[in-house]
Design a protein around this motif. Structure first.
Motif, PDB file in Angstrom:
ATOM      1  N   ASP A  79      76.230  38.974  62.247  1.00 36.33           N
ATOM      2  CA  ASP A  79      75.519  40.189  61.848  1.00 36.33           C
ATOM      3  C   ASP A  79      74.377  40.474  62.825  1.00 36.33           C
ATOM      4  O   ASP A  79      74.147  41.615  63.220  1.00 36.33           O
ATOM      5  N   MET A 105      73.540  49.714  72.730  1.00 35.24           N
ATOM      6  CA  MET A 105      74.374  50.905  72.865  1.00 35.24           C
ATOM      7  C   MET A 105      73.613  52.206  72.599  1.00 35.24           C
ATOM      8  O   MET A 105      74.129  53.275  72.855  1.00 35.24           O
ATOM      9  N   ARG A 106      72.386  52.125  72.130  1.00 32.78           N
ATOM     10  CA  ARG A 106      71.596  53.327  71.852  1.00 32.78           C
ATOM     11  C   ARG A 106      71.131  54.018  73.126  1.00 32.78           C
ATOM     12  O   ARG A 106      70.629  55.120  73.071  1.00 32.78           O
ATOM     13  N   LEU A 138      75.802  41.939  65.974  1.00 27.81           N
ATOM     14  CA  LEU A 138      76.168  43.352  65.813  1.00 27.81           C
ATOM     15  C   LEU A 138      74.946  44.257  65.939  1.00 27.81           C
ATOM     16  O   LEU A 138      75.006  45.304  66.582  1.00 27.81           O
ATOM     17  N   VAL A 139      73.839  43.866  65.345  1.00 27.23           N
ATOM     18  CA  VAL A 139      72.600  44.648  65.447  1.00 27.23           C
ATOM     19  C   VAL A 139      72.136  44.692  66.900  1.00 27.23           C
ATOM     20  O   VAL A 139      71.737  45.741  67.406  1.00 27.23           O
ATOM     21  N   THR A 140      72.216  43.564  67.573  1.00 25.48           N
ATOM     22  CA  THR A 140      71.808  43.500  68.975  1.00 25.48           C
ATOM     23  C   THR A 140      72.660  44.428  69.836  1.00 25.48           C
ATOM     24  O   THR A 140      72.137  45.174  70.670  1.00 25.48           O
ATOM     25  N   ILE A 141      73.951  44.406  69.628  1.00 30.60           N
ATOM     26  CA  ILE A 141      74.854  45.275  70.394  1.00 30.60           C
ATOM     27  C   ILE A 141      74.555  46.738  70.091  1.00 30.60           C
ATOM     28  O   ILE A 141      74.557  47.587  70.992  1.00 30.60           O
ATOM     29  N   GLN A 142      74.267  47.047  68.823  1.00 30.16           N
ATOM     30  CA  GLN A 142      73.910  48.422  68.471  1.00 30.16           C
ATOM     31  C   GLN A 142      72.655  48.865  69.214  1.00 30.16           C
ATOM     32  O   GLN A 142      72.567  49.996  69.690  1.00 30.16           O
ATOM     33  N   LYS A 143      71.689  47.979  69.333  1.00 29.03           N
ATOM     34  CA  LYS A 143      70.458  48.303  70.075  1.00 29.03           C
ATOM     35  C   LYS A 143      70.774  48.603  71.529  1.00 29.03           C
ATOM     36  O   LYS A 143      70.227  49.539  72.112  1.00 29.03           O
ATOM     37  N   GLN A 193      68.674  43.874  60.040  1.00 30.34           N
ATOM     38  CA  GLN A 193      67.658  43.908  61.078  1.00 30.34           C
ATOM     39  C   GLN A 193      66.401  43.173  60.634  1.00 30.34           C
ATOM     40  O   GLN A 193      65.823  42.401  61.401  1.00 30.34           O
ATOM     41  N   GLU A 230      72.305  47.745  57.257  1.00 27.41           N
ATOM     42  CA  GLU A 230      71.833  47.581  58.638  1.00 27.41           C
ATOM     43  C   GLU A 230      70.340  47.263  58.659  1.00 27.41           C
ATOM     44  O   GLU A 230      69.901  46.397  59.403  1.00 27.41           O
ATOM     45  N   ASN A 231      69.545  47.933  57.821  1.00 26.10           N
ATOM     46  CA  ASN A 231      68.111  47.657  57.760  1.00 26.10           C
ATOM     47  C   ASN A 231      67.844  46.247  57.259  1.00 26.10           C
ATOM     48  O   ASN A 231      66.962  45.562  57.775  1.00 26.10           O
TER      49      ASN A 231
END
Length: 109
Positions: free
Chosen positions: A97, A107-108, A100-105, A8, A4-5
């Motif tokens: 990818d 959802m935080r 996915l990182v954007t969606i994770q951001k 990102q 993930e890092n």
């Protein structure tokens, strides 16, 4: 976590080279929304300075957060229908990818 890092870091470095291409009506809509949000933030600051009842301030914070979420939804929709589709059609699957990182951001919250 390491993957993930890495994702990102890659997407952040790529983001500096790319630009989005929003149609003028979308830019105007987003700018208007952000101007209203900016006004809401100034209003909340004033409420705090005037010692307004906490529950009233929290209500305004919730409304502001909702407005920010609406801006994010408009941007995400444009990103999916424009940038992501374009990059996938060019064979660039790394965009998935990044997405996915954007969606994770998002959802935080």
């Amino acid at each position: 976590m390491k993957l993930e890092n890495e994702i990102q870091e890659t997407t952040e470095s790529q983001a500096h080279c790319r630009k989005s291409h929003h149609p003028e009506p979308i830019k105007k809509d987003l700018t208007n929304r952000l101007n209203r949000i900016e006004g809401q933030i100034r209003g909340i600051k004033g409420m705090i300075e005037k010692d307004v009842y906490c529950d009233d301030i929290i209500t305004q914070l919730a409304a502001t957060q909702s407005a920010l979420n609406s801006v994010a939804k408009v941007l995400l929709q444009g990103h999916l229908k424009g940038c992501v589709v374009d990059r996938l059609s060019e064979g660039d699957e790394e965009v998935l990818d990044e997405l996915l990182v954007t969606i994770q951001k998002l959802m935080r919250k």
